[in-house]
Design a protein around this motif. Sequence first.
Motif, PDB file in Angstrom:
ATOM      1  N   ILE A  98       0.839  -1.202   0.000  1.00 58.41           N
ATOM      2  CA  ILE A  98       0.000   0.000   0.000  1.00 58.41           C
ATOM      3  C   ILE A  98       0.869   1.246   0.000  1.00 58.41           C
ATOM      4  O   ILE A  98       0.606   2.211  -0.739  1.00 58.41           O
ATOM      5  N   ARG A 102       0.967   3.967  -3.011  1.00 58.71           N
ATOM      6  CA  ARG A 102       0.527   5.338  -2.786  1.00 58.71           C
ATOM      7  C   ARG A 102       1.639   6.362  -2.990  1.00 58.71           C
ATOM      8  O   ARG A 102       1.500   7.524  -2.588  1.00 58.71           O
ATOM      9  N   HIS A 287      -0.549  10.836  -8.798  1.00 53.58           N
ATOM     10  CA  HIS A 287      -0.477   9.573  -8.071  1.00 53.58           C
ATOM     11  C   HIS A 287      -0.273   8.409  -9.038  1.00 53.58           C
ATOM     12  O   HIS A 287      -0.435   8.547 -10.248  1.00 53.58           O
ATOM     13  N   ARG A 305     -10.908   2.164  -9.847  1.00 52.79           N
ATOM     14  CA  ARG A 305     -11.094   2.180  -8.391  1.00 52.79           C
ATOM     15  C   ARG A 305      -9.763   2.100  -7.666  1.00 52.79           C
ATOM     16  O   ARG A 305      -9.574   2.728  -6.623  1.00 52.79           O
ATOM     17  N   GLN A 306      -8.826   1.332  -8.223  1.00 48.99           N
ATOM     18  CA  GLN A 306      -7.522   1.234  -7.575  1.00 48.99           C
ATOM     19  C   GLN A 306      -6.756   2.550  -7.689  1.00 48.99           C
ATOM     20  O   GLN A 306      -6.091   2.977  -6.739  1.00 48.99           O
ATOM     21  N   ASP A 309      -8.048   4.682  -5.098  1.00 53.47           N
ATOM     22  CA  ASP A 309      -7.670   4.228  -3.764  1.00 53.47           C
ATOM     23  C   ASP A 309      -6.229   4.584  -3.427  1.00 53.47           C
ATOM     24  O   ASP A 309      -5.882   4.713  -2.257  1.00 53.47           O
ATOM     25  N   TRP A 310      -5.377   4.741  -4.439  1.00 59.89           N
ATOM     26  CA  TRP A 310      -3.986   5.093  -4.162  1.00 59.89           C
ATOM     27  C   TRP A 310      -3.872   6.471  -3.532  1.00 59.89           C
ATOM     28  O   TRP A 310      -2.854   6.804  -2.943  1.00 59.89           O
ATOM     29  N   VAL A 311      -4.900   7.318  -3.652  1.00 62.93           N
ATOM     30  CA  VAL A 311      -4.741   8.699  -3.173  1.00 62.93           C
ATOM     31  C   VAL A 311      -4.675   8.808  -1.650  1.00 62.93           C
ATOM     32  O   VAL A 311      -3.722   9.428  -1.173  1.00 62.93           O
ATOM     33  N   PRO A 312      -5.549   8.244  -0.817  1.00 65.80           N
ATOM     34  CA  PRO A 312      -6.881   7.716  -1.101  1.00 65.80           C
ATOM     35  C   PRO A 312      -7.875   8.861  -1.284  1.00 65.80           C
ATOM     36  O   PRO A 312      -7.660   9.958  -0.780  1.00 65.80           O
ATOM     37  N   GLU A 314     -12.233   9.717  -2.257  1.00 67.40           N
ATOM     38  CA  GLU A 314     -13.583   9.304  -2.616  1.00 67.40           C
ATOM     39  C   GLU A 314     -13.904   9.774  -4.030  1.00 67.40           C
ATOM     40  O   GLU A 314     -13.438  10.828  -4.460  1.00 67.40           O
TER      41      GLU A 314
END
Length: 408
Positions: A98, A102, A287, A305-306, A309-312, A314
């Motif tokens: 993760i 990120r 990112h 979606r991934q 999610d790397w940012v994370p 919304e």
Amino acid sequence: MPIRLDKVPAPALRPARPRFWLWFILLLLCSLLSVGGTLLLGDEPLRQKPVDFWSLALGLPILGWCVVGFGRVLFHIGEQSAADGWDEAREKALIRKIRQGRRSQQVLGVSLHTALLDSADEPTAQLDALLSGTEALKTQPSRMDDAPVSHSRFVEGSGEDLEAVLTSVLEKRLADLAPILAQLPDDKPLALLLEIDCRLPEDQWRLVWRKIWQESGIRQSTVSVEGSGLAALDQWLDQRIGDQALLLVLAVQLAPEQPEGTAEVAVGVLFGNRLTQTTLAPIAYLHRPEQERQPTDADLLYATRQALDWVPLEAKSIEKTWRVGIDPQRHAGIATVLAKEPLLGKQAPCNLDALLGHPGKASPWLAIAAATQTIERGAGAQLIFSGGGPATAGLWGTVLMPVSALSK
């Protein structure tokens, strides 16, 4: 290389606890069998000595039951310890992946030239035209043939030869980025990713490039980067995130061999590593890009979606969505993703292919430059769907975030 969280092994299967009722029944059964066996096989003197009889009839099965039960408890503890060790190692690997996923790059400067750029316009006019949906894609003669085809081309240099046009657009990209590089020490290393799609032979345009660089006045020296497109950036995030070097990307599509439906573009983007670059103030953070594994709607949705999610981040935080370098057969896939993520963006996606034509190798860099300039105006997060490679290559999802959003 891609960071696949879905490839992390599953948590260990937890062993079942010993069932007390089963072991109690086993104790009773063993005791009954032992008493029965002692009665049948024991001699008369033994039956006349109650203490010896019951010691033999119940003592042995209870002792055996205790030994076997103790072994079962030790085995259960061992299984639990093995599962705990597996889960601990898995958790560490997941956290490491993760953190690696990120990682992001600072966007320090961009320079963009499309058919919507007119030297007589204000510097912001090109972006205004893109954001307002102005189309530069039209039927007109190509540079090498008078037969009209639908494409966009640079306004300036229409009567010049290709070498002169290439020299002009590259000089202006470097001129835009030179003031930023001037703030850095002379010995600051620069990694150069040069992506040029031009009808000129490679050895000829490389000579042009070397001459332009020597005359640019930029003091830093460059070292070439292997790879192309966002795959090269993805590799940089994996292998050179702690590097002192900045990454300079220059991408040009000029007079492609098959001009139908294409765009002439020239882009310059300067990236810096967040861990090592502290001299220049970043405009935005790019990112880790995420590529679909197969050209399917499901894989594109997963990649999108991934990437978020790397940012994370919304999905509702995405203010604008861009699409570029995408073949027509994948338009339905983009629509499917947007339908399943209805909060992506507050406006319809800006389709750069429809406005300018297909930018080829320059596709992702074109969208990154335009999205960065949009963020410079105070806009929020930007999501980019990009292609640019062969039709069979997977599309990429990439998120740009304003610096202010990550500093909160």
